[in-house]
Motif scaffolding. Structure first.
Motif, short mmCIF file in Angstrom:
data_model
loop_
_atom_site.label_atom_id
_atom_site.label_comp_id
_atom_site.label_asym_id
_atom_site.label_seq_id
_atom_site.Cartn_x
_atom_site.Cartn_y
_atom_site.Cartn_z
N GLY A 200 4.36 9.06 1.78
CA GLY A 200 4.67 7.74 2.33
C GLY A 200 3.78 6.67 1.76
N LEU A 201 2.48 6.94 1.67
CA LEU A 201 1.54 5.96 1.13
C LEU A 201 1.83 5.71 -0.35
CD1 LEU A 201 -1.79 7.08 2.84
CD2 LEU A 201 -0.35 5.11 3.42
N ALA A 202 2.20 6.79 -1.08
CA ALA A 202 2.52 6.61 -2.49
C ALA A 202 3.75 5.72 -2.66
CB ALA A 202 2.77 7.98 -3.14
N MET A 203 4.72 5.88 -1.76
CA MET A 203 5.91 5.05 -1.84
C MET A 203 5.57 3.59 -1.52
SD MET A 203 9.57 5.45 0.15
CE MET A 203 9.72 7.17 -0.35
N LEU A 204 4.69 3.38 -0.51
CA LEU A 204 4.28 2.02 -0.18
C LEU A 204 3.51 1.38 -1.34
CD1 LEU A 204 3.05 2.26 3.53
CD2 LEU A 204 5.01 0.99 2.66
N GLY A 205 2.73 2.18 -2.04
CA GLY A 205 1.93 1.64 -3.13
C GLY A 205 2.70 1.41 -4.40
N SER A 206 3.93 1.94 -4.45
CA SER A 206 4.74 1.77 -5.66
C SER A 206 5.26 0.35 -5.75
CB SER A 206 5.92 2.75 -5.64
OG SER A 206 6.78 2.50 -6.72
N ARG A 207 5.33 -0.18 -6.96
CA ARG A 207 5.86 -1.53 -7.18
C ARG A 207 7.07 -1.51 -8.09
NH1 ARG A 207 3.38 -2.01 -3.46
NH2 ARG A 207 1.71 -3.48 -2.91
N THR A 208 7.59 -0.30 -8.37
CA THR A 208 8.75 -0.18 -9.27
C THR A 208 9.94 0.34 -8.53
OG1 THR A 208 8.05 2.04 -9.92
CG2 THR A 208 7.31 0.19 -11.27
#
Length: 208
Positions: A200-208
């Motif tokens: 979930g955090l990785a998805m939130l941190g994604s900008r693409t």
């Protein structure tokens, strides 16, 4: 689609699909919690979500989301929030399996809820749309009709994906035999909860 192109697609998808991710983790934990038979409902939910995402990508929804980055951001945040919620539920389950609320340890979760939860996990990552939009065209022969090729690729992806679901589910049953002790069950729930939170955090941190 030429046979050698299809074979390259199969090999590539085999490794992509088999990589641990929210869908595979969810199927494995359901197998641990509910048994192999009922985990097939989770497999069905994730599988239908994946096929829908691939089909939507083939129909051009990915291009629409790319043109409307605000909409994509909303979907990304919602998907990340759901994964964080699953992580919280697993982390706080202590020595009981997630969604097991009967005092005697009998799964109280309905079949419909198993399916819906799995479907939500599978559909909650809109990045799969953009991934499919970038991935599928690489294997299309522009000199031949595109739709039949897309159908073949989506069906192939689906078969490989469901096969990996069974591999992870069987692995979950092997793990379940070692989780009869409450302390180990708690440890397993917190590890899986932490992994869901990380996704979930990785998805939130994604900008693409």
């Amino acid at each position: 689609m030429a046979f050698h192109t299809w074979w390259l697609f199969v090999v590539t998808v085999f490794f992509i699909s088999g990589s641990p991710g929210p869908n595979m983790l969810h199927v494995m934990t359901r197998s641990v919690e509910l048994g192999l038979a009922r985990s097939t409902l989770a497999m069905a939910g994730c599988f239908i979500a994946v096929v829908m995402l691939l089909s939507a990508s083939a129909l051009g929804l990915a291009a629409l989301l790319a043109a409307l980055p605000g909409a994509f951001t909303v979907l990304r945040v919602l998907g990340a929030g759901y994964l964080l919620w699953l992580g919280y539920k697993s982390w706080t389950a202590k020595d009981a399996a997630v969604d097991l609320v009967d005092g005697q340890g009998v799964p109280a979760i309905s079949n419909g809820r198993i399916f819906r939860t799995a479907f939500t996990v599978g559909i909650s990552n809109p990045k799969a749309l953009l991934f499919a939009a970038a991935f599928l065209p690489q294997f299309i022969d522009s000199s031949k009709p595109e739709l039949p090729q897309l159908v073949v690729m989506i069906l192939t992806f689906g078969v490989i994906e469901i096969s990996w679901f069974f591999v992870y589910a069987l692995g979950g049953r092997s793990i379940a035999s070692a989780l009869t002790r409450p302390a180990l069950r708690t440890l397993f729930n917190r590890i899986t909860g932490g992994v869901f939170v990380a996704f979930g955090l990785a998805m939130l941190g994604s900008r693409t």
